[in-house]
Design an enzyme around this catalytic site. Structure first.
Site, PDB file in Angstrom:
ATOM      1  N   ASP A  45      40.116  21.806  41.396  1.00 29.28           N
ATOM      2  CA  ASP A  45      38.964  20.969  41.710  1.00 29.28           C
ATOM      3  C   ASP A  45      38.136  21.589  42.836  1.00 29.28           C
ATOM      4  OD1 ASP A  45      40.704  20.459  43.794  1.00 29.28           O
ATOM      5  OD2 ASP A  45      40.792  18.289  43.489  1.00 29.28           O
ATOM      6  N   SER A  46      38.595  22.738  43.329  1.00 29.98           N
ATOM      7  CA  SER A  46      37.778  23.548  44.238  1.00 29.98           C
ATOM      8  C   SER A  46      36.446  23.916  43.599  1.00 29.98           C
ATOM      9  CB  SER A  46      38.526  24.819  44.635  1.00 29.98           C
ATOM     10  OG  SER A  46      38.996  25.523  43.487  1.00 29.98           O
ATOM     11  N   ASP A  84      44.021  20.883  37.969  1.00 31.76           N
ATOM     12  CA  ASP A  84      44.050  19.802  38.954  1.00 31.76           C
ATOM     13  C   ASP A  84      43.686  18.458  38.335  1.00 31.76           C
ATOM     14  OD1 ASP A  84      44.852  20.844  41.424  1.00 31.76           O
ATOM     15  OD2 ASP A  84      42.848  21.607  41.882  1.00 31.76           O
ATOM     16  N   LYS A 112      48.325  19.494  38.258  1.00 35.03           N
ATOM     17  CA  LYS A 112      48.613  19.524  39.697  1.00 35.03           C
ATOM     18  C   LYS A 112      48.041  18.291  40.365  1.00 35.03           C
ATOM     19  CE  LYS A 112      46.598  22.479  42.671  1.00 35.03           C
ATOM     20  NZ  LYS A 112      46.079  21.576  43.755  1.00 35.03           N
ATOM     21  N   GLU A 114      47.999  16.119  44.375  1.00 31.65           N
ATOM     22  CA  GLU A 114      48.170  16.313  45.808  1.00 31.65           C
ATOM     23  C   GLU A 114      48.930  15.164  46.447  1.00 31.65           C
ATOM     24  OE1 GLU A 114      43.965  18.738  46.469  1.00 31.65           O
ATOM     25  OE2 GLU A 114      44.313  16.928  47.530  1.00 31.65           O
ATOM     26  N   GLU A 182      49.719  24.661  51.271  1.00 23.34           N
ATOM     27  CA  GLU A 182      48.454  25.170  51.820  1.00 23.34           C
ATOM     28  C   GLU A 182      48.348  24.962  53.324  1.00 23.34           C
ATOM     29  OE1 GLU A 182      43.595  24.786  51.176  1.00 23.34           O
ATOM     30  OE2 GLU A 182      44.968  23.794  49.783  1.00 23.34           O
TER      31      GLU A 182
END
Length: 265
Positions: A45-46, A84, A112, A114, A182
């Site tokens: 999602d970057s 993501d 993925k 978070e 990260e």
């Protein structure tokens, strides 16, 4: 060319064989990456920042992720593809089921998400029970930028480091297949990589993790003057993009990258 699976990455970890991963958003770059040694790609999602020009990942929608996942899969049919789940797309179990299934249908091998609280652990367990492999993401979690107060190093003090370690263990026990770590100190990265049996991929987490991942724009130096301290422009020492990707893979596999200037003590 053989298809890369999570089983391959587990074997790499057992053999202490480092591997390189990269973000990818379109078919052309994905194909180039696969042809030059990249076995693991993340449709992150970057893209909200690198492709769409936003100042965070929060505006990214599930539809955005599905579109780019399909593009990358078409370009790289053999890679292990992580996608993501974007902001607020796994706030409930049923939402997580539907949205994870949509990403898998688009070509992802693993989804993925978070965070590491109890609710995330429950989602990981439920997705895994329903045949959806999950990669978790701890440390600096960009979807939580407003709670974290910015893009800051995490796990510097004992309490937060112990919490991240405990969450990583709980996520593996819940069925997580991989972990992205990260922007945490190298001492914490080493503890986590040693205690977990699943592959740990680092970004700004030092050379002690099983693999490394970087944003493709950082590797190629196309982010202006905003390259993070933990990243490296590999195109600087290369004649073209394929050579830059080969150099990135080589430096990760040999342990040359990340060097001391690319991680936090």
């Amino acid at each position: 060319m053989n298809i890369t699976t999570i089983s391959h990455l587990r074997k790499y970890k057992q053999r202490q064989q480092k591997f390189a991963a990269i973000t990818a958003y379109d078919a052309a770059f994905a194909s180039l990456f696969e042809q030059n040694g990249i076995q693991v790609m993340l449709v992150g999602d970057s893209l909200g920042m690198t492709i769409q020009g936003n100042d965070s990942t929060l505006p990214v929608t599930l539809e955005d992720m599905i579109y780019h996942t399909r593009c990358v899969r078409r370009g790289a049919p053999y890679c292990l593809l992580i996608a993501d789940l974007p902001f607020m797309c796994y706030a409930t179990l049923y939402q997580a089921y539907d949205n994870a299934a949509a990403l898998m249908r688009a070509g992802a091998n693993i989804v993925k998400l978070e965070g590491g609280g109890c609710w995330v652990t429950k989602i990981v367990r439920c997705l895994t029970d329903r045949a959806v492999p999950v990669c978790c993401h701890l440390g600096l979690t960009p979807q939580s930028v407003n709670i974290l107060g910015g893009y800051k190093i995490q796990g510097r003090d004992k309490d937060s480091a112990d919490r991240i370690l405990s969450e990583s263990i709980a996520l593996e026990l819940a069925g997580a297949q991989m972990l992205v770590l990260e922007c945490v100190p190298i001492t914490l990265s080493e503890r986590i990589a040693d205690v977990l049996t699943i592959p740990v991929i680092g970004i700004g987490a030092g050379p002690v993790t099983d693999g490394q991942i970087l944003v493709m724009q950082d590797i190629l130096g196309i982010t202006g003057n905003r390259i993070p301290s933990f990243a490296k422009n590999f195109l600087t020492d290369s004649r073209d993009i394929p050579t830059a990707i080969q150099l990135y893979v080589q430096e990760v596999e040999t342990g040359k990258f990340p060097a001391v200037q690319h991680y936090f003590s």
